[in-house]
Design an enzyme around this catalytic site. Structure first.
Site, PDB file in Angstrom:
ATOM      1  CB  SER A   1      -0.960   0.016   1.193  1.00 19.03           C
ATOM      2  OG  SER A   1      -0.263   0.236   2.395  1.00 19.03           O
TER       3      SER A   1
ATOM      4  CE  LYS B   1      -2.566   2.027   5.017  1.00 19.54           C
ATOM      5  NZ  LYS B   1      -2.384   1.219   3.848  1.00 19.54           N
TER       6      LYS B   1
END
Length: 192
Positions: free
Chosen positions: A62, A98
């Site tokens: 990701s 993230k």
């Protein structure tokens, strides 16, 4: 045997027993002295890893191309969080890495693949692929909006499973990358 000889033998035995006791006591003290530096090092490592920095392993894709699956990073637990920092978030079932996009009190929106913060377009060079549109999100005073850099393959604040991230969920800012394959080591802000 004479009484004097017996007394001398008894005195010598008592003296030997004292020497043996002193040796045992000294060897225990020496062992304790020898282990004290190791105990101090262990305590220091525990304190440092608990309150200051700790290693983190990247899992998944990701954050591609910025971070790659299997990379080892150093997490700074004491640093303030700014827009575009990479953070580790504890979402109870796992820890995810993230990028911070929205800060506390802001509104975040994506239309036609463009991200807007408080209705102003932001130019960010980190996203890979087109960011799928999402409707306006208003962040609370203690909330952040995070996205994976691989926008088409990331479960992040856009997902109901994660949503807005509270400050208490952020374990720290990814601070340093250790050398990994063809990527160079260094402070995160310097290696993009």
């Amino acid at each position: 045997m004479s009484k004097d000889l017996l007394k001398d033998l008894k005195d010598e035995e008592v003296s030997n027993n004292r020497i043996d006791e002193d040796l045992k006591e000294n060897s225990v003290i020496n062992i304790v002295k020898e282990f004290i530096p190791y105990v101090i090092i262990l305590v220091a490592v525990i304190i440092i890893r608990t309150y200051f920095v700790t290693p983190v392993l990247v899992h998944g894709d990701s954050m591609n191309d910025t971070l790659t699956n299997g990379e080892l990073m150093i997490l700074n637990k004491r640093s303030s969080i700014d827009r575009f920092d990479i953070v580790v978030v504890d979402i109870k079932t796992e820890k995810i890495i993230k990028r911070v996009i929205g800060m506390p009190g802001e509104t975040v929106l994506c239309e036609n693949g463009v991200i807007y913060i408080n209705d102003k377009r932001i130019d960010e060079e980190y996203g890979k692929g087109t960011t799928p549109d999402f409707s306006r999100v208003t962040l609370g005073d203690d909330e952040y909006f995070v996205l994976g850099d691989n926008r088409t393959n990331s479960e992040d604040s856009r997902s109901a499973n994660i949503g807005n991230v509270k400050t208490s969920m952020i374990e720290g800012k990814v601070w340093y990358r250790l050398k990994f394959k063809d990527k160079k080591a260094g402070r995160i802000k310097w290696i993009y």
